[in-house]
Scaffold this motif. Structure first.
Motif, PDB file in Angstrom:
ATOM      1  N   GLN A  92      35.744  33.637  38.111  1.00 23.41           N
ATOM      2  CA  GLN A  92      34.742  32.823  38.795  1.00 23.41           C
ATOM      3  C   GLN A  92      33.826  33.694  39.642  1.00 23.41           C
ATOM      4  N   PHE A  93      34.417  34.690  40.291  1.00 20.65           N
ATOM      5  CA  PHE A  93      33.636  35.604  41.115  1.00 20.65           C
ATOM      6  C   PHE A  93      32.646  36.409  40.267  1.00 20.65           C
ATOM      7  N   LEU A  94      33.115  36.935  39.133  1.00 25.81           N
ATOM      8  CA  LEU A  94      32.242  37.720  38.261  1.00 25.81           C
ATOM      9  C   LEU A  94      31.091  36.879  37.728  1.00 25.81           C
ATOM     10  N   LYS A  95      31.359  35.619  37.451  1.00 25.41           N
ATOM     11  CA  LYS A  95      30.304  34.730  36.962  1.00 25.41           C
ATOM     12  C   LYS A  95      29.206  34.584  38.014  1.00 25.41           C
ATOM     13  N   LYS A  96      29.596  34.408  39.272  1.00 21.56           N
ATOM     14  CA  LYS A  96      28.623  34.304  40.361  1.00 21.56           C
ATOM     15  C   LYS A  96      27.846  35.611  40.508  1.00 21.56           C
ATOM     16  N   LEU A  97      28.563  36.710  40.391  1.00 29.21           N
ATOM     17  CA  LEU A  97      27.935  38.023  40.556  1.00 29.21           C
ATOM     18  C   LEU A  97      26.939  38.297  39.434  1.00 29.21           C
ATOM     19  N   GLU A  98      27.289  37.904  38.235  1.00 29.01           N
ATOM     20  CA  GLU A  98      26.399  38.121  37.093  1.00 29.01           C
ATOM     21  C   GLU A  98      25.129  37.282  37.184  1.00 29.01           C
ATOM     22  N   GLU A  99      25.213  36.165  37.907  1.00 29.24           N
ATOM     23  CA  GLU A  99      24.050  35.290  38.053  1.00 29.24           C
ATOM     24  C   GLU A  99      23.032  35.832  39.046  1.00 29.24           C
ATOM     25  N   LEU A 145      27.882  44.238  34.634  1.00 28.61           N
ATOM     26  CA  LEU A 145      28.523  44.855  35.790  1.00 28.61           C
ATOM     27  C   LEU A 145      29.301  46.120  35.442  1.00 28.61           C
ATOM     28  N   ASP A 146      29.320  46.474  34.159  1.00 34.16           N
ATOM     29  CA  ASP A 146      30.104  47.640  33.724  1.00 34.16           C
ATOM     30  C   ASP A 146      31.571  47.511  34.116  1.00 34.16           C
ATOM     31  N   LEU A 147      32.133  46.335  33.907  1.00 33.95           N
ATOM     32  CA  LEU A 147      33.519  46.076  34.294  1.00 33.95           C
ATOM     33  C   LEU A 147      34.334  45.616  33.091  1.00 33.95           C
ATOM     34  N   LEU A 148      35.565  46.085  33.050  1.00 36.70           N
ATOM     35  CA  LEU A 148      36.538  45.616  32.072  1.00 36.70           C
ATOM     36  C   LEU A 148      37.799  45.227  32.829  1.00 36.70           C
ATOM     37  N   TYR A 149      38.422  44.138  32.448  1.00 39.81           N
ATOM     38  CA  TYR A 149      39.689  43.755  33.073  1.00 39.81           C
ATOM     39  C   TYR A 149      40.564  43.046  32.052  1.00 39.81           C
ATOM     40  N   CYS A 150      41.841  42.982  32.348  1.00 38.63           N
ATOM     41  CA  CYS A 150      42.793  42.306  31.482  1.00 38.63           C
ATOM     42  C   CYS A 150      43.064  40.918  32.044  1.00 38.63           C
ATOM     43  N   GLN A 151      42.875  39.919  31.199  1.00 36.27           N
ATOM     44  CA  GLN A 151      43.035  38.526  31.624  1.00 36.27           C
ATOM     45  C   GLN A 151      44.494  38.101  31.455  1.00 36.27           C
ATOM     46  N   VAL A 152      45.192  37.968  32.581  1.00 41.04           N
ATOM     47  CA  VAL A 152      46.594  37.560  32.581  1.00 41.04           C
ATOM     48  C   VAL A 152      46.746  36.345  33.490  1.00 41.04           C
ATOM     49  N   PRO A 153      47.206  35.216  32.968  1.00 43.04           N
ATOM     50  CA  PRO A 153      47.364  34.014  33.801  1.00 43.04           C
ATOM     51  C   PRO A 153      48.278  34.256  35.001  1.00 43.04           C
ATOM     52  N   SER A 154      47.947  33.597  36.113  1.00 47.04           N
ATOM     53  CA  SER A 154      48.766  33.596  37.332  1.00 47.04           C
ATOM     54  C   SER A 154      48.868  34.961  38.009  1.00 47.04           C
ATOM     55  N   THR A 155      47.862  35.809  37.810  1.00 45.87           N
ATOM     56  CA  THR A 155      47.836  37.100  38.506  1.00 45.87           C
ATOM     57  C   THR A 155      46.618  37.222  39.420  1.00 45.87           C
ATOM     58  N   GLY A 156      45.759  36.208  39.439  1.00 43.48           N
ATOM     59  CA  GLY A 156      44.541  36.253  40.231  1.00 43.48           C
ATOM     60  C   GLY A 156      43.288  36.381  39.390  1.00 43.48           C
ATOM     61  N   THR A 157      43.438  36.505  38.075  1.00 44.28           N
ATOM     62  CA  THR A 157      42.257  36.707  37.230  1.00 44.28           C
ATOM     63  C   THR A 157      41.410  35.441  37.105  1.00 44.28           C
ATOM     64  N   GLU A 158      41.998  34.272  37.393  1.00 48.47           N
ATOM     65  CA  GLU A 158      41.208  33.049  37.334  1.00 48.47           C
ATOM     66  C   GLU A 158      40.100  33.077  38.393  1.00 48.47           C
ATOM     67  N   GLU A 159      40.480  33.417  39.640  1.00 45.11           N
ATOM     68  CA  GLU A 159      39.495  33.523  40.713  1.00 45.11           C
ATOM     69  C   GLU A 159      38.528  34.683  40.467  1.00 45.11           C
ATOM     70  N   TRP A 160      39.048  35.774  39.908  1.00 47.45           N
ATOM     71  CA  TRP A 160      38.235  36.948  39.590  1.00 47.45           C
ATOM     72  C   TRP A 160      37.149  36.596  38.580  1.00 47.45           C
TER      73      TRP A 160
END
Length: 303
Positions: free
Chosen positions: A112-119, A95-110
């Motif tokens: 899961q979303f990226l996993k679905k998108l990559e599939e 997906l040409d995406l980079l993000y910073c994984q920080v607990p309790s900021t919404g990255t958990e849902e993000w």
């Protein structure tokens, strides 16, 4: 009762959420710092123009923060040093995406979303250099040449949240063994930044915004609408796959809870916390944070 046990806090959290959820989506007011402050009615829609204006303000603030010397702004040659600096950065080569994984900021849902998108087989963006698509992985696992290419060409996303609310969330999740929030905060302060858990470690130390030139800074509380604009601009029209982020439901609840738990702390603890999170409070739009008013300039920058 001075100290609120976790069970009582959880019950209060549920009640306040139930009573206030209809007030959450309100018309926006953009502060000078790039805040997105809720004001009026339910059904608020974040327009593209407002979103882009907010991004300009947030990135301008980051540039001003990164201007003074003393902050890591270049990639180290040592693989070991890069592994330390970039440990929280995740990459999707499909997906040409980079993000910073920080607990309790919404990255958990993000995530899961990226996993679905990559599939989805029909979702693929051109890569800056030829390589096979791999599952999401840490940026530090790439070699130096690849890291430089990724930082130059990928869409880079930073999720941010009031550090005091991140601390409350960590306590609510049972992090640590402290029976009260005050003693939990004391344990966090005693551990220092170098030994801090990623759950409450300052965002600047986790995400390195002076090294990584983030294209988008999205704020907890309005994630779904901000990410919707972001994805369309990145060429990924995936609104139907975006999850229902819980941030909008707990935004006002945590504002109320912050005041209650802030009152538990001594003045010394409050000042120590403001120093602990000084760089986050300076770099990001947290003008409404209870810690902001206690800011004082620290003597050193903790890498």
């Amino acid at each position: 009762m001075r100290f609120l046990p976790r069970l009582l806090i959880s019950a209060a959290l549920a009640i306040v959420t139930f009573l206030s959820w209809r007030l959450l989506l309100r018309s926006p007011a953009t502060g000078q710092e790039g805040d997105l402050v809720p004001r009026a009615e339910e059904g608020f829609t974040l327009t593209l123009d407002t979103f882009l204006h907010l991004q300009q303000l947030r990135k301008k603030r980051l540039r001003a923060f990164c201007g003074p010397s003393g902050k890591v702004a270049t990639l180290p040659r040592s693989q070991e040093e890069r592994a330390h600096l970039l440990s929280s950065l995740r990459v999707s080569t499909k997906l040409d995406l980079l993000y910073c994984q920080v607990p309790s900021t919404g990255t958990e849902e993000w995530q899961q979303f990226l996993k679905k998108l990559e599939e989805k087989e029909n979702v693929t963006l051109p890569l800056p250099y030829p390589r096979q698509h791999v599952p999401e992985r840490q940026l530090s696992k790439f070699n130096l040449t690849e890291i430089e290419a990724i930082l130059e060409s990928y869409t880079k996303v930073l999720f941010v949240r009031d550090p005091f609310q991140r601390l409350i969330s960590a306590f609510m999740q049972g992090m640590g063994s402290s029976p009260s929030f005050s003693s939990f905060v004391q344990d966090v302060l005693a551990s220092g930044q170098h030994n801090a858990s990623a759950t409450w470690k300052p965002l600047v130390s986790l995400c390195r915004p002076c090294l990584v030139q983030y294209d988008y800074v999205v704020v907890f509380g309005f994630l779904r609408q901000e990410l919707s604009h972001l994805l369309r601009r990145a060429g990924l029209p995936a609104d139907n796959l975006l999850p229902e982020f819980t941030d909008s439901e707990v935004r006002w609840t945590y504002s109320w809870l912050s005041e209650q738990m802030f009152s538990e702390l001594s003045l010394q603890q409050k000042k120590q916390l403001s120093r602990f999170y000084h760089w986050d409070l300076s770099a990001f739009p947290f003008s409404s944070s209870l810690l902001t008013g206690l800011l004082s300039t620290p003597k050193t920058w903790e890498k």
